[in-house]
Design a protein around this motif. Sequence first.
Motif, mmCIF file in Angstrom:
data_model
loop_
_atom_site.group_PDB
_atom_site.id
_atom_site.type_symbol
_atom_site.label_atom_id
_atom_site.label_comp_id
_atom_site.label_asym_id
_atom_site.label_seq_id
_atom_site.Cartn_x
_atom_site.Cartn_y
_atom_site.Cartn_z
ATOM 1 N N TYR A 37 0.823 -1.208 0.000
ATOM 2 C CA TYR A 37 0.000 0.000 0.000
ATOM 3 C C TYR A 37 0.862 1.265 0.000
ATOM 4 O O TYR A 37 0.610 2.201 -0.764
ATOM 5 C CB TYR A 37 -0.926 0.000 1.218
ATOM 6 C CG TYR A 37 -1.935 -1.124 1.198
ATOM 7 C CD1 TYR A 37 -3.075 -1.044 0.407
ATOM 8 C CD2 TYR A 37 -1.731 -2.276 1.947
ATOM 9 C CE1 TYR A 37 -3.997 -2.081 0.374
ATOM 10 C CE2 TYR A 37 -2.646 -3.318 1.931
ATOM 11 C CZ TYR A 37 -3.776 -3.218 1.136
ATOM 12 O OH TYR A 37 -4.677 -4.240 1.097
ATOM 13 N N ASN A 40 2.728 1.412 -3.386
ATOM 14 C CA ASN A 40 1.960 0.884 -4.525
ATOM 15 C C ASN A 40 2.303 1.618 -5.819
ATOM 16 O O ASN A 40 2.114 2.824 -5.939
ATOM 17 C CB ASN A 40 0.459 1.020 -4.235
ATOM 18 C CG ASN A 40 -0.393 0.229 -5.221
ATOM 19 O OD1 ASN A 40 -0.008 0.021 -6.371
ATOM 20 N ND2 ASN A 40 -1.536 -0.229 -4.759
ATOM 21 N N PRO A 47 -1.184 -4.939 -3.804
ATOM 22 C CA PRO A 47 -1.796 -5.799 -2.789
ATOM 23 C C PRO A 47 -2.499 -6.999 -3.425
ATOM 24 O O PRO A 47 -3.247 -6.840 -4.395
ATOM 25 C CB PRO A 47 -2.818 -4.872 -2.103
ATOM 26 C CG PRO A 47 -2.417 -3.487 -2.488
ATOM 27 C CD PRO A 47 -1.786 -3.593 -3.830
ATOM 28 N N GLN A 256 -0.690 -7.991 2.195
ATOM 29 C CA GLN A 256 -1.608 -6.961 2.686
ATOM 30 C C GLN A 256 -1.387 -6.612 4.149
ATOM 31 O O GLN A 256 -1.474 -5.451 4.540
ATOM 32 C CB GLN A 256 -3.050 -7.434 2.489
ATOM 33 C CG GLN A 256 -3.426 -7.623 1.025
ATOM 34 C CD GLN A 256 -4.759 -8.329 0.875
ATOM 35 O OE1 GLN A 256 -5.110 -9.203 1.671
ATOM 36 N NE2 GLN A 256 -5.521 -7.954 -0.143
ATOM 37 N N GLN A 481 -3.601 4.004 5.513
ATOM 38 C CA GLN A 481 -4.433 3.001 4.867
ATOM 39 C C GLN A 481 -3.895 1.600 5.122
ATOM 40 O O GLN A 481 -2.759 1.288 4.815
ATOM 41 C CB GLN A 481 -4.508 3.220 3.350
ATOM 42 C CG GLN A 481 -5.410 2.206 2.643
ATOM 43 C CD GLN A 481 -5.409 2.408 1.145
ATOM 44 O OE1 GLN A 481 -4.809 3.336 0.633
ATOM 45 N NE2 GLN A 481 -6.114 1.555 0.454
#
Length: 483
Positions: A37, A40, A47, A256, A481
Amino acid sequence: MITFLAAIALLIVGYFTYGKFVERVFGVKEERATPAYVNNDGVDYVPMSTPKNSLIQLLNIAGTGPIFGPIMGALYGPVAFIWIVVGCIFAGAVHDYLTGMISIRNRGAHLPELASKFLGKVMKHVVNAFAVLLLLLVGTVFVSTPASLLHVLMDGKVALGVLIAVIFIYYILATLLPVDKIIGRVYPYFGALLVISALGVGIGLIVTGAPIPELSLTNFHPANAAIFPLIFFTITCGALSGFHATQTPIISRTTQKEKQGRKIFYGMMIAEGIIAMIWAAAAMSLFNGYGGLQEILAAGGPGAVVSEVSTAMLGAFGGTLAVLGVVVLPITSGDTAFRSARMIIAEYLNIAQKKFSSRLWIAVPLFAISVVLTQIDFNLLWRYFSWANQATAVIALFVGAMYLYIAKKNYWIALIPGAFMLVMVITYILNAQIGFRLPMNIAWIGGFIGTAVLIGLFFSAAKKARANKLPLEEDVSDYNQVA
């Protein structure tokens, strides 16, 4: 059969016990944002779900190692079962878990970058050269190996050169395209084929009552060759392999949550150990003793054993599927070997990989070198690879030990297997024909002295790093996040 079943049970129990212990020692941070994340980029940092990551990890690390290595290691007899179980639980799975989790804590960094941070800047250059060489050798051999198996499977109807070209094209695409476009989509199917074929052979051994040798004092080691240190360089991927340290960062960039790490990294090494156990048992039991196994290995190598075992256990159709499952293994390690090499070089040169052109100009020279290497006899080079592979595993375990030492945690879980393998690595290269060719007794002395010196240097560096409060992880405090 009792030894075989008990070994499988121990591997499974090891995941639920020692695996949890290692996880507690490391200390998972459930709410910490992962590189998937934070970084990314839609290419390498993407993810993906735990089941998908787990299957990709299994296929990344497997290659033909957990099949061909244990088949060759079967010549050592039931002692091979001990190394697979003990090595997998206490060395290989720890190695894979720590490499993956420390990478997650450091924006998905590969081993050279981690070695630079935790073992010194000089190690960055050393490990970078080791890793790229390893990956080029693996990628090249894993072009030739599956092409040869497919050539035989198709009764020579498709030219070997054509099959090599097709595999190269696939590797190029898998190396350059975003990880979720090809690898993330086809690996679950490949993984299913691998697992089903291995389980089919394993169940076949049990149902048919195959005469798998039992571990006993009289049947401990029927071969004449010395166990130490050779067995640790024969059975690698099924117990401990430095190649895995080049693969885990691929998945550390797609994981994740940190909590998923035990299933993905530790768990898939246990799964590979079970596959190794199945093929070692099959090789020991289906060829009328070790003499028969030696004959078939001399005639056709481990590939011939795979074909014979698959057909005997699963019939013509099932055997073909099993062989295809074996073909998948080198292909799914070859593609990620080249991908890892691209990522390591990009990280070393600090080149962002979001642009296709940036990925292309790094990948093209790699494949050009690989094409040239396919024309060379790899027997000699592969011996060096085997040594370099376990030397890389030692480096990765020492990185893990350094991380835990600085964090004031139980670093012995990494340092003990790392020190053990360091003795073997030094002893082997001092004695081997590809090394210094010293007498074995001198090589052992050198192995223990060299290990003692390097462990002393490790503690000296570790104390300084702890005193200087070397940061263990990248700061992600400004990122909120989490999946």
